[in-house]
Enzyme design. Sequence first.
Site, PDB file in Angstrom:
ATOM      1  N   HIS A 242       0.839  -1.208   0.000  1.00  0.00           N
ATOM      2  CA  HIS A 242       0.000   0.000   0.000  1.00  0.00           C
ATOM      3  C   HIS A 242       0.862   1.240   0.000  1.00  0.00           C
ATOM      4  O   HIS A 242       1.973   1.244   0.525  1.00  0.00           O
ATOM      5  CB  HIS A 242      -0.937   0.024   1.209  1.00  0.00           C
ATOM      6  CG  HIS A 242      -0.248  -0.145   2.521  1.00  0.00           C
ATOM      7  ND1 HIS A 242       0.148  -1.367   2.996  1.00  0.00           N
ATOM      8  CD2 HIS A 242       0.137   0.757   3.448  1.00  0.00           C
ATOM      9  CE1 HIS A 242       0.736  -1.220   4.165  1.00  0.00           C
ATOM     10  NE2 HIS A 242       0.758   0.073   4.469  1.00  0.00           N
TER      11      HIS A 242
ATOM     12  N   HIS B 260       0.727   5.331   1.060  1.00  0.00           N
ATOM     13  CA  HIS B 260       0.027   6.353   1.853  1.00  0.00           C
ATOM     14  C   HIS B 260       0.064   7.670   1.094  1.00  0.00           C
ATOM     15  O   HIS B 260       1.134   8.084   0.623  1.00  0.00           O
ATOM     16  CB  HIS B 260       0.756   6.587   3.179  1.00  0.00           C
ATOM     17  CG  HIS B 260       0.854   5.389   4.074  1.00  0.00           C
ATOM     18  ND1 HIS B 260       0.030   5.203   5.166  1.00  0.00           N
ATOM     19  CD2 HIS B 260       1.695   4.322   4.062  1.00  0.00           C
ATOM     20  CE1 HIS B 260       0.364   4.079   5.784  1.00  0.00           C
ATOM     21  NE2 HIS B 260       1.369   3.516   5.136  1.00  0.00           N
TER      22      HIS B 260
HETATM   23  P1  5GP Z   1       1.725   0.495   7.347  1.00  0.00           P
HETATM   24  O1  5GP Z   1       2.025   0.731   8.800  1.00  0.00           O
HETATM   25  O2  5GP Z   1       1.702  -0.969   7.045  1.00  0.00           O
HETATM   26  O3  5GP Z   1       2.586   1.293   6.408  1.00  0.00           O
HETATM   27  O4  5GP Z   1       0.282   1.090   7.092  1.00  0.00           O
HETATM   28  C1  5GP Z   1      -0.894   0.440   7.445  1.00  0.00           C
HETATM   29  C2  5GP Z   1      -1.944   1.505   7.523  1.00  0.00           C
HETATM   30  O5  5GP Z   1      -3.192   0.884   7.632  1.00  0.00           O
HETATM   31  C3  5GP Z   1      -1.787   2.410   8.762  1.00  0.00           C
HETATM   32  O6  5GP Z   1      -1.670   3.760   8.355  1.00  0.00           O
HETATM   33  C4  5GP Z   1      -3.068   2.147   9.551  1.00  0.00           C
HETATM   34  O7  5GP Z   1      -3.555   3.306  10.162  1.00  0.00           O
HETATM   35  C5  5GP Z   1      -3.999   1.612   8.501  1.00  0.00           C
HETATM   36  N1  5GP Z   1      -5.004   0.697   9.010  1.00  0.00           N
HETATM   37  C6  5GP Z   1      -4.826  -0.266   9.952  1.00  0.00           C
HETATM   38  N2  5GP Z   1      -5.978  -0.951  10.144  1.00  0.00           N
HETATM   39  C7  5GP Z   1      -6.883  -0.401   9.296  1.00  0.00           C
HETATM   40  C8  5GP Z   1      -8.256  -0.692   9.030  1.00  0.00           C
HETATM   41  O8  5GP Z   1      -8.877  -1.580   9.602  1.00  0.00           O
HETATM   42  N3  5GP Z   1      -8.881   0.080   8.085  1.00  0.00           N
HETATM   43  C9  5GP Z   1      -8.225   1.083   7.419  1.00  0.00           C
HETATM   44  N4  5GP Z   1      -8.946   1.768   6.523  1.00  0.00           N
HETATM   45  N5  5GP Z   1      -6.927   1.379   7.667  1.00  0.00           N
HETATM   46  C10 5GP Z   1      -6.276   0.645   8.581  1.00  0.00           C
END
Ligand code: 5GP
Length: 143
Positions: free
Chosen positions: A106, A108
Amino acid sequence: MSLTGKYDQQNIFAKILRDEIPAAKVYEDDHILSFMDAFPQSPCHTLVIPKQPSRNLFDTDPQQLLAVMTGVQKIAHAVEKAFSPDGIIITQFNGEAAGQTVFHLHFHIIPKFSELTMQRHGRGQIADMQVLRKQAEKISAAL
Ligand code: 5GP
């Protein structure tokens, strides 16, 4: 945990893709899905993911990556148009040690408003789903 480990079909984004849990969806086509981050680092923090399963940048098919990056640009334009932030930060994390918490690739898209302090990665508070849906509608309308 390896950067190229096995894809977990039970990760939260795989569940969103299967409509098993709700998300404030912004945009969808054959290759990508975009929706609001539920724990935003800044208002209107948006995510873009490929539909095809991959853990991160390292195990993604290059053609899929092209579709995702094209989507990131498209959604970032719409976020800019919808909310006129002072800047937009685009991030992507590979592996737990780098801060990745959800193991489905993903990107951001994080609007930066000069007057607001951004939350650190992984430190956002849960957002109200109604607020997220309104933001998603505004971004969709700007596409
Ligand atoms: P990472 O830390 O892997 O780069 O980003 C994961 C993102 O997913 C984080 O920004 C977190 O806030 C988001 N996230 C975690 N759980 C959920 C969820 O259940 N729904 C949504 N829409 N975002 C989520």
